[in-house]
Design an enzyme around this catalytic site. Structure first.
Site, short mmCIF file in Angstrom:
data_model
loop_
_atom_site.label_atom_id
_atom_site.label_comp_id
_atom_site.label_asym_id
_atom_site.label_seq_id
_atom_site.Cartn_x
_atom_site.Cartn_y
_atom_site.Cartn_z
N ARG A 225 0.79 -1.25 0.00
CA ARG A 225 0.00 0.00 0.00
C ARG A 225 0.82 1.30 0.00
O ARG A 225 0.24 2.36 -0.19
CB ARG A 225 -0.97 0.03 1.20
N ASP B 148 -2.17 -6.58 -11.45
CA ASP B 148 -3.09 -6.96 -10.37
C ASP B 148 -3.31 -5.79 -9.42
O ASP B 148 -2.36 -5.08 -9.11
CB ASP B 148 -2.47 -8.15 -9.59
N HIS C 73 -4.07 -11.43 -12.79
CA HIS C 73 -5.33 -11.61 -12.06
C HIS C 73 -6.38 -11.96 -13.10
O HIS C 73 -6.86 -11.09 -13.82
CB HIS C 73 -5.69 -10.31 -11.32
N ASP D 129 -1.98 -12.79 -1.05
CA ASP D 129 -2.77 -11.66 -1.55
C ASP D 129 -3.10 -10.72 -0.40
O ASP D 129 -4.22 -10.21 -0.27
CB ASP D 129 -4.04 -12.13 -2.27
#
Lengths: 491, 187, 355
Positions: free
Chosen positions: A97, A186, A213, A366
């Site tokens: 992030r 992704d 993805h 993930d």
């Protein structure tokens, strides 16, 4: 449980070890510089050689100096239910992030969480803000990792297309030169088959795998949950298994086309979640296509029944979560919003079979932390994602405890499996208990467990759906690159 | 029943008949007379009074039922909503003499609620009150016009009226609150 | 009745009785049985209601109908209670029904519609709930476009939450008023064993879902009929026995088979967006194949009830002469809706949360 020690706070004593239930003795100290550790009478698992059994090991100056496998009377009473020592885990798929959404996670918090989960290598996905579509972001992420002081290694994943917009290729060559471990857009799929075809060829030339993805955006548009009984009863918009399988089929067809001209091409399908997807990959592998895939711990252990309030593990449940009567928890917990959605028990079982038969190469977390304001909203409004890097081991061990997964296979899926997916490029050494190499290992107390909760979790984001749940296997120590990355409090 | 009996079935019957005479006497006849029982034991009592009047006056007095649940002043205090038993006033009360009938008169709060409820149906010319037992301890300025029996009680006691229609027997008992499991005065 | 009673059992022992309409003299039935206690602080869907609790709602609704028949159709039962009606979706009919119900009980009513609230300014749902609670709301009636939103509200709101419809998921007051209307109109006063057909876009219908729960629980022979694109997935529910094992129903696209010998036909509203979503070719085609016409209704039993949750697209899912015909109980549904909502507001108001 106070089984092992690496004592940063008690430097010099070197004598605060304790005896674990399996009779293991871990003694040592792990200073900031390099770890000192002696472990006797533990259960060792070495995926590099496929060997597991009672043994002892010694770490000096951060280097694994000795591994001794015990036999006969020496080995008596040492089993896989006590202290176990395994190589450090590699996570193929983590959304750290930073930069962009530091309320959900930072590089520092993400690496602390990784170490708590037993991970010593983490692939940081490219969907930051800005996206990692040129070397600058990769370099910044590495600098942030270094500044955090964590010994956990970060491997940057570069974007596949500029801005992850799917229209033109990202600076793939420059990203490769800057050390990108893989290319991926992704959590977005590559919408254009033509772009995917070019990207695979170009990345193949560079020797870097493409992580996709796989989802058909038309079939999954607006979806909130797996299309099935649970979504029907709860009135949620469903994403059918076909949304994933159609994309897997497309991707494999394109891969078969590209590999004829670019033999070095490698496609990795991330977080597959349906029985049909696993079957397609199984067939493609049998046909010799250079494809690998992973599944997540939550798609193995959780089902869409959890959306309705079920709290049974996938292997304990049925596809009708109401079959046994009213459900324990309130439905629509936003913490269960994830993509791909939690599927049926049959899908979870197929993923597990894929893991057992080698169709599935790795378990990847993930890890996708979500900031509280993005999560404390209506189910359908929630940003999808489960922060799973700290609970991955526990979920796999729950499957081990249920007799569904051999311990060695679980460990391989977190170590040698991901290393094989990444290929030789980024890894200096394959994961294993390799004497003479920098120590990279995890010490786990299998006789203890822990409760997922705000005080035990290091990730920054909103609470995991597993909060309040007891998970088996306490990570006592994580040693990455010869340095202490995690030490259980009180150890 | 563990309480001490203060009215037998016979006494209860005689009190009902006496009240029926008083009502007619006070009204100077049966013209414009309506009986309204308060749910729930006031309702069978009202029917008994009407039957007694029918016997000695040969006049059929209309009987209604009033459920005061929605008018109680303690709805916000109780742990659970009382079960509504239903209101039935199959007549026009405007300009009539309405005799409210209840089993026990205690704090007066039930009657206050009943008056409020009744006024939502119209404007009677007179409202009177008939009760089987008046046990005192009024908390509001309310009195009964017709009383079957005045019973001095303490607040720690409970007066229980049993009627065949509801309880399978006719009697009035008094018991200590301590003997009751979570019970409270019936009025 | 005194304050300070221990919570749990009713402070006054109450006996079971029948709620009576104006025309019927009061007769107390079953004098010695105890009524079921209402224990729900929120009503988010009908799936949580036991048979006894459903009966209690029905009886309380009877009492509310009696109130509605009074010269002054208003009682002070919820005096001092703030009922906030928060609607994130436009719906005049349901909102007004709740508002009338709350006002008939003398509640203080605050109406918040999306257009006038700060929702449009990006205030989060939970912020809105906290604000509403701080402003004194004791009960919240919530209409929301997202399935499950009332569960989030119930988790965070200190008072009672009454679901006024969430996404495709649930519309409990509608299902209860539908059941109440059927029971009043069907001979014998029960839906058990009766063939009830839900006709139309069940997939996207919260009315259908709540009715599936309540009608299967009540023992109806329930059929759900619509085009394959609008009943997709329901077959798995129909055969899975969600809830008690006996709760099964039939799903079909064969409108003739569904309507044959039906006792009740409930047509569902068809949204225009089903066409733009590629689920149906055209309104005309839907109407021709699945519209409830007089000819189709003739397949049902004579006198079969015609129902519709409203608002009606006349000439699409139901022909005007059927909607307004002698078998239609659509306006009675609307009237019963107020009584049902009064009953639920009254019952919920008696259960307080831990805060």
């Amino acid at each position: 449980m106070n089984a092992a020690s690496g004592s940063g706070s008690n430097v010099g004593s070197g004598q605060n070890g304790a005896t674990g239930p399996g009779g293991a003795l871990a003694r040592g100290r792990a200073a900031a510089a390099s770890a000192e550790l002696e472990i006797s009478r533990a259960w060792l698992v070495d995926p590099a050689t496929g060997r597991e059994g009672p043994g002892e090991l010694v770490v000096r100056d951060g280097v694994l100096r000795a591994v001794t496998w015990l036999r006969g009377a020496e080995a008596a009473g040492v089993g896989p239910d006590g202290v176990i020592v395994v190589p450090g885990f590699t996570d193929l798929h983590a959304h750290l992030r930073e930069p962009g959404d530091e309320a959900a996670e930072t590089i520092a918090s993400g690496l602390a969480a990784a170490a708590h989960g037993g991970f010593t290598t983490v692939c940081a996905m490219a969907d930051t803000t800005p996206a990692a579509d040129e070397p600058g972001v990769l370099i910044r992420v590495r600098a942030l990792a270094a500044a955090s002081g964590s010994p956990v290694r970060v491997l940057g994943v570069g974007a596949l297309t500029a801005g992850r917009a799917g229209e033109r290729l990202a600076a793939l060559g420059e990203l490769a030169d800057a050390g990108a471990a893989a290319f991926s857009d992704d959590p977005a799929p590559v919408r254009s088959a033509s772009i995917l075809r070019s990207a695979l060829a170009y990345a193949g030339m560079l020797g870097v795998p493409v992580v996709e993805h796989a989802v058909d955006p038309g079939l999954s548009h607006g979806a909130e949950a797996n299309d099935g009984l649970v979504a029907t009863v709860l009135g949620l918009r469903g994403s059918p298994a076909a949304a994933e399988e159609a994309a897997v089929g497309r991707d494999l067809a394109i891969l078969a086309d590209v590999v004829r001209d670019v033999p070095g091409v490698r496609l990795h399908l991330a977080h597959l979640s349906t029985a049909g997807s696993i079957a397609l990959v199984r067939r493609a592998k049998a046909a010799g296509l250079p494809v690998t895939c992973d599944v997540t711990p939550h798609h193995l252990a959780l089902t869409d029944g959890w959306l309705a309030g079920s709290r049974r593990w996938a292997w304990d449940g049925s596809d009708n979560p109401w079959a046994d009567g009213p459900l324990a928890a309130a439905p629509y917990a936003s913490s269960l919003r994830v993509e791909p959605p939690l599927r049926s028990a049959a899908d979870a079982a197929a993923c597990l079979v894929g893991l057992l038969d080698g169709t599935v190469d790795a378990v990847a977390t993930d890890h996708a932390p979500v900031a509280r304001p993005d999560r404390e909203v209506e189910f359908g409004m929630s940003v999808p994602g489960i922060a799973g890097i700290e609970t991955a081991l526990g979920l796999l061990l729950a499957a081990v405890d249920a007799g569904r997964l051999p311990l060695a296979r679980a460990i391989a899926a977190l170590t040698s499996g991901p290393a094989r997916v990444l290929g030789p490029r980024p890894a200096s050494t394959a994961p294993g208990l390799i004497v003479g190499a920098r120590a990279d290992l995890v010490v786990i107390d299998r006789s203890a467990g822990w409760t997922v909760g705000p005080t035990t979790i290091r990730s920054l984001g909103a609470p995991s759906p597993l909060v309040g749940r007891d998970l088996p296997g306490l990570v006592l120590l994580t040693i990455a690159d010869g340095r202490l990355a995690w030490e259980a409090s009180g150890a | 029943m563990s309480g001490r009996q203060i009215m037998s079935a016979d006494e209860l019957r005689r009190a009902t008949v006496r009240i029926s005479h008083e009502i007619v006497e006070k009204q100077a006849g049966t013209n414009g007379l309506l009986l309204v029982g308060i749910q729930r034991r006031g309702v069978p009592l009202a029917h008994r009074i009407a039957a007694a009047i029918a016997e000695h006056e040969s006049a059929q007095i209309p009987v209604g039922a009033l459920d005061i649940t929605f008018y109680r002043d303690d709805l916000s205090l109780v742990a659970q909503q009382p079960v509504v038993k239903g209101t039935s006033l199959p007549f026009d009360i405007n300009g009539k003499t309405v005799v409210l009938v209840d089993d026990v008169l205690y704090t007066g709060r039930t009657i206050r609620a009943a008056l409020d409820a009744l006024m939502d149906f119209g404007r009677p010319s007179v409202v009177r009150l008939a009760v089987l037992v008046d046990r005192g301890h009024r908390e509001l300025p309310i009195r009964a016009d017709h009383v079957g029996k005045n019973v001095p009680t303490s607040r720690e006691e409970s007066v229980r009226v049993h009627l065949v229609e509801v309880d399978g027997e006719d009697s009035v008992e008094i018991e200590r609150m301590a003997d009751l499991a979570g019970g409270a005065p019936a009025a | 009745m005194t304050a300070g009673q221990p919570p749990g059992p009713p402070a006054v022992p109450e006996e079971q009785g029948v709620g009576v309409s104006v025309a019927v003299p009061s007769v107390d039935a079953a004098p010695h049985s105890q009524p079921v206690a209402w224990r729900h602080r929120h009503l988010l869907d009908v799936d949580v209601l036991s048979a006894d609790e459903t009966e209690l709602v029905m009886r309380t609704t009877d009492a509310m109908r009696e109130v509605l028949g009074r010269p002054i159709a208003k009682v002070p039962a919820l005096r001092g209670t703030n009922v906030t009606i928060l609607f994130y979706e436009a719906s005049t009919r349901t909102r007004v029904s709740f508002e009338v119900a709350a006002k008939n009980l003398s509640a203080d009513v605050v109406n918040i519609a999306t257009a006038t609230s700060s929702v449009v300014k990006g205030e989060s749902f939970l912020d809105t709930l906290r604000t509403i609670e701080a402003l004194g709301a004791g009960m919240l009636v919530l209409r929301h476009a997202h399935s499950g939103a009332p569960y989030l509200a119930a988790e965070h709101f200190g008072g009672s939450v009454l679901n006024g419809g969430d996404g495709w998921h649930a519309h409990p007051t509608q299902a209860i008023l539908d059941l109440y209307t059927m029971r009043r109109r069907l001979p014998g006063g029960t839906v058990a064993g009766r063939k009830v057909v839900i006709l139309g876009d069940a997939l996207h219908s919260r009315v259908a879902r709540s009715n599936i729960w309540s009608l299967t629980a009540a023992g109806a022979d329930l059929w759900v009929c619509g085009p394959a694109t609008l009943v997709r997935g329901l077959e798995a529910w129909a055969g899975s026995g969600v809830g008690p094992a006996s709760r099964r129903f039939t799903v079909t696209s064969d409108v003739n088979a569904a309507l044959r010998d039906a006792d009740v036909v409930m047509a569902l509203r068809l949204q225009q967006e089903r066409m733009s979503g590629g689920l149906l070719p055209s309104l005309r085609e839907y109407s021709a194949r699945f519209g409830l016409t007089r000819e189709r209704l003739a397949l049902a039993r004579p006198g079969a009830l015609v129902m519709h949750p409203g608002p009606i697209n006349e000439g699409v899912e139901i022909a005007p002469d059927v909607a307004e015909g002698i078998q239609s109980v659509i306006t009675e549904q609307v009237a019963n809706g107020v009584a049902v909502r009064m009953a639920l507001l009254y019952l919920l108001a008696g259960v307080r949360g831990p805060r």
